[in-house]
Structures are given as C-alpha cells and as structure tokens.
Design a protein around this motif. Structure first.
Motif, short mmCIF file in Angstrom:
data_model
loop_
_atom_site.label_atom_id
_atom_site.label_comp_id
_atom_site.label_asym_id
_atom_site.label_seq_id
_atom_site.Cartn_x
_atom_site.Cartn_y
_atom_site.Cartn_z
N ALA A 78 47.98 51.58 -85.76
CA ALA A 78 49.54 51.12 -86.11
C ALA A 78 49.90 49.75 -85.79
O ALA A 78 50.46 49.17 -86.69
CB ALA A 78 50.71 52.20 -85.77
N GLU A 79 49.63 49.29 -84.55
CA GLU A 79 49.98 48.06 -84.31
C GLU A 79 49.35 47.08 -84.93
O GLU A 79 49.91 45.94 -85.27
CB GLU A 79 49.81 47.81 -82.54
N ASN A 88 49.14 59.65 -78.87
CA ASN A 88 47.74 59.25 -79.46
C ASN A 88 47.61 57.94 -79.41
O ASN A 88 48.24 57.17 -80.22
CB ASN A 88 47.90 59.84 -80.90
N GLU A 89 46.93 57.54 -78.46
CA GLU A 89 46.50 56.23 -78.16
C GLU A 89 46.01 55.56 -79.30
O GLU A 89 46.08 54.50 -79.66
CB GLU A 89 45.65 55.86 -76.84
N GLN A 90 45.07 56.19 -80.05
CA GLN A 90 44.29 55.55 -81.30
C GLN A 90 45.33 55.22 -82.42
O GLN A 90 45.24 54.15 -83.15
CB GLN A 90 43.25 56.74 -81.89
N LEU A 91 46.22 56.25 -82.45
CA LEU A 91 47.32 56.28 -83.42
C LEU A 91 48.19 54.80 -83.34
O LEU A 91 48.26 53.79 -84.12
CB LEU A 91 48.30 57.13 -83.43
N ALA A 122 56.51 51.93 -78.46
CA ALA A 122 57.08 52.81 -77.77
C ALA A 122 57.56 53.93 -78.76
O ALA A 122 57.37 55.26 -77.92
CB ALA A 122 58.27 52.00 -77.01
N LEU A 123 57.77 53.97 -80.02
CA LEU A 123 58.18 54.92 -80.73
C LEU A 123 57.17 56.04 -80.91
O LEU A 123 57.02 57.11 -80.66
CB LEU A 123 58.92 54.42 -82.06
N LEU A 124 56.02 55.37 -81.34
CA LEU A 124 54.86 56.11 -81.68
C LEU A 124 53.93 56.61 -80.55
O LEU A 124 53.35 57.57 -80.55
CB LEU A 124 53.92 55.19 -82.65
#
Length: 277
Positions: A221-222, A214-217, A207-209
């Motif tokens: 990251a997940e 940016n969905e790819q980010l 939720a933070l990111l």
C-alpha cells in the motif's frame, strides 16, 4: 542522472549543462578542507574517501586489512539519503518530467560520487518514476491522468475493504491514538510543501493500515501511495488548497472510524483516493 563514477582523488567539478541540472541547482564549489554545501551527511568530508574508492591509509606491512561492516552500512545510508533527496526533488518539481539527468551531474549537486545516485535511480526505475536512457542517464517519466486514476483505483481495491473491517473491529481508543498523525498532516498541508505533506500523509496511512497486522499489506500500500503522490497533481485540488482538503479528510475519517460509522467511512475513503490523497 548521469552515469560514470568519479573518485574523490582528482575528481574535477564537471561543467554540467544547465538543462541537465535540477532547477536552481549549481555545481558546488569545492575546497580541500571544507564540507561541500549540500553534501549528504557523512559523505565526502575532509579526510574521508568516497564510499566507492579505496581508503588512503594502508594497513601495516605484512597485515591483511580486516573487512568490517562500516563501509556497507555507510554505503546503504548514503544511498538511502540520496533516494530520499531525489524523491523530494521529484515531488517539488525540481526534477522535471521528460528531462534527462545524469548520475555524475546529480552527484555534483549532492556532493557525492555517481554510484549512490545511480543506485537510487535504479530504485526509482523499479517504482516507475524514471526510465533508463542508454549512454545518457535517466529520464523522468511523464505520468498522465489515466495512470494516476489507475493507481487510485488499485489503492481503493486494496485498502477500502481493510479499513472497513478495521472500522468494525478496532476500539475507539486505538483510533484516538492516530489523531496526532492526522493533525500533523494538517500542519504539513498548511506549509504548502508537497514533499513535507507527502511524508506526513504516508505516515498517517501507514499507521492506519498497520492496525490490520499485515506487514505485506502495509508495504504494498505504501508503494502504491508513493507512486500516486507523484507528480503532485490532484484533480480539482490545486496547490495548498488540495493538501489542506486531503488533510481535513484524515480528521473526518478518524471521527467516523471512532464512531464505527461504516457508511461514512466508505464514502470518505473512496473520495480520498479519488483525490489521490
């Protein structure tokens, strides 16, 4: 996880060596008319066929069966549930590093055929959690301190600049909206279950990111985050104490973000990744 698909018609509960079963797992006792305890929802109930078998009911004479989306949806659902269950077993230590597990044996454990287990294990192979052992199944890899440190470094390289940018641009009320997720990590940490905490932890960071748009980010990251959570070790932070410390950092981070204090944000995020949280 073993290979080899067994159909429900005439499938016999194989005698699985104890060393090939997850810790504490027993082969389910099956009856013709009862749902197997531990069965994945929607799989192998009385009167149903397993997703990798043809249905028992034949179409009327002269009519061709009409393919529909139900089988594909159900297959995906079962595979996803098995994948979640395997990830939980890894985090809790039910599946142990260095041990080899077969798809049929785990299928017995979950009350499904070997196919969705094998598909889920292939995904875990892509994630670097297990490796294929030809003619035997899948071995849970041993992930050392160096690999965990490398994952933490990559996460920091990706996420720290993003979070610092968000600290300068996101209004305080947006950070306040994330507080319930941070508080959920505190409650999850208090229960001491790594799997429960892992889900809450990922939800907060996701939720933070997501505020960066940016969905790819978020996806990358997940994936890194999930890898860093297994095995569930934290340098200097054993057990429940480590989970509680990580959760507390979420609340402190939100306070610093709301205040726009980038120096405190930088220090908190860097320390958070170093603790693999």
């Amino acid at each position: 996880m073993k290979q080899g698909v067994q159909g429900s018609a005439g499938m016999r509960a194989a005698r699985v060596p104890a060393q090939q079963r997850p810790a504490g797992a027993e082969a389910p006792v099956r009856s013709r008319d009862a749902v197997v305890p531990g069965t994945v929802r929607g799989e192998h109930t009385s009167g149903e066929h397993l997703h990798d078998e043809p249905p028992h009911d034949e179409p009327p004479h002269g009519e061709r069966p009409v393919p529909g989306p139900r089988a594909a949806v159900r297959r995906s659902s079962v595979r996803g549930q098995i994948l979640d269950a395997l990830r939980t077993a890894l985090v809790t230590g039910e599946l142990r590093p260095g041990e080899v597990y077969s798809a049929p044996a785990l299928g017995e454990r979950f009350g499904v055929s070997a196919t969705p287990v094998r598909e889920a294990m292939q995904q875990l192979t892509l994630e670097g959690t297990v490796e294929v052992v030809p003619n035997r199944g899948f071995r849970v890899v041993r992930r050392g301190a160096r690999e965990l440190a490398e994952l933490a470094e990559v996460r920091a390289l990706i996420e720290v600049p993003v979070i610092l940018r968000l600290a300068r641009t996101v209004p305080a009320e947006r950070w306040a909206a994330l507080r319930p997720l941070a508080e959920e990590t505190v409650r999850a940490a208090a229960c001491g279950c790594p799997a429960t905490y892992g889900e809450a932890d990922r939800a907060f960071h996701r939720a933070l990111l997501a505020l960066a748009g940016n969905e790819q980010l978020v996806r990358i990251a997940e994936d890194l985050h999930r890898r860093s959570q297994w095995p569930p070790v934290r340098a200097g932070r054993p057990g429940r104490a480590g989970l509680v410390a990580d959760a507390a950092e979420h609340l402190a981070l939100l306070d610093a973000l709301s205040a726009g204090d980038c120096d405190v944000v930088r220090g908190l995020v860097a320390g958070h990744f170093a603790g693999a949280g």
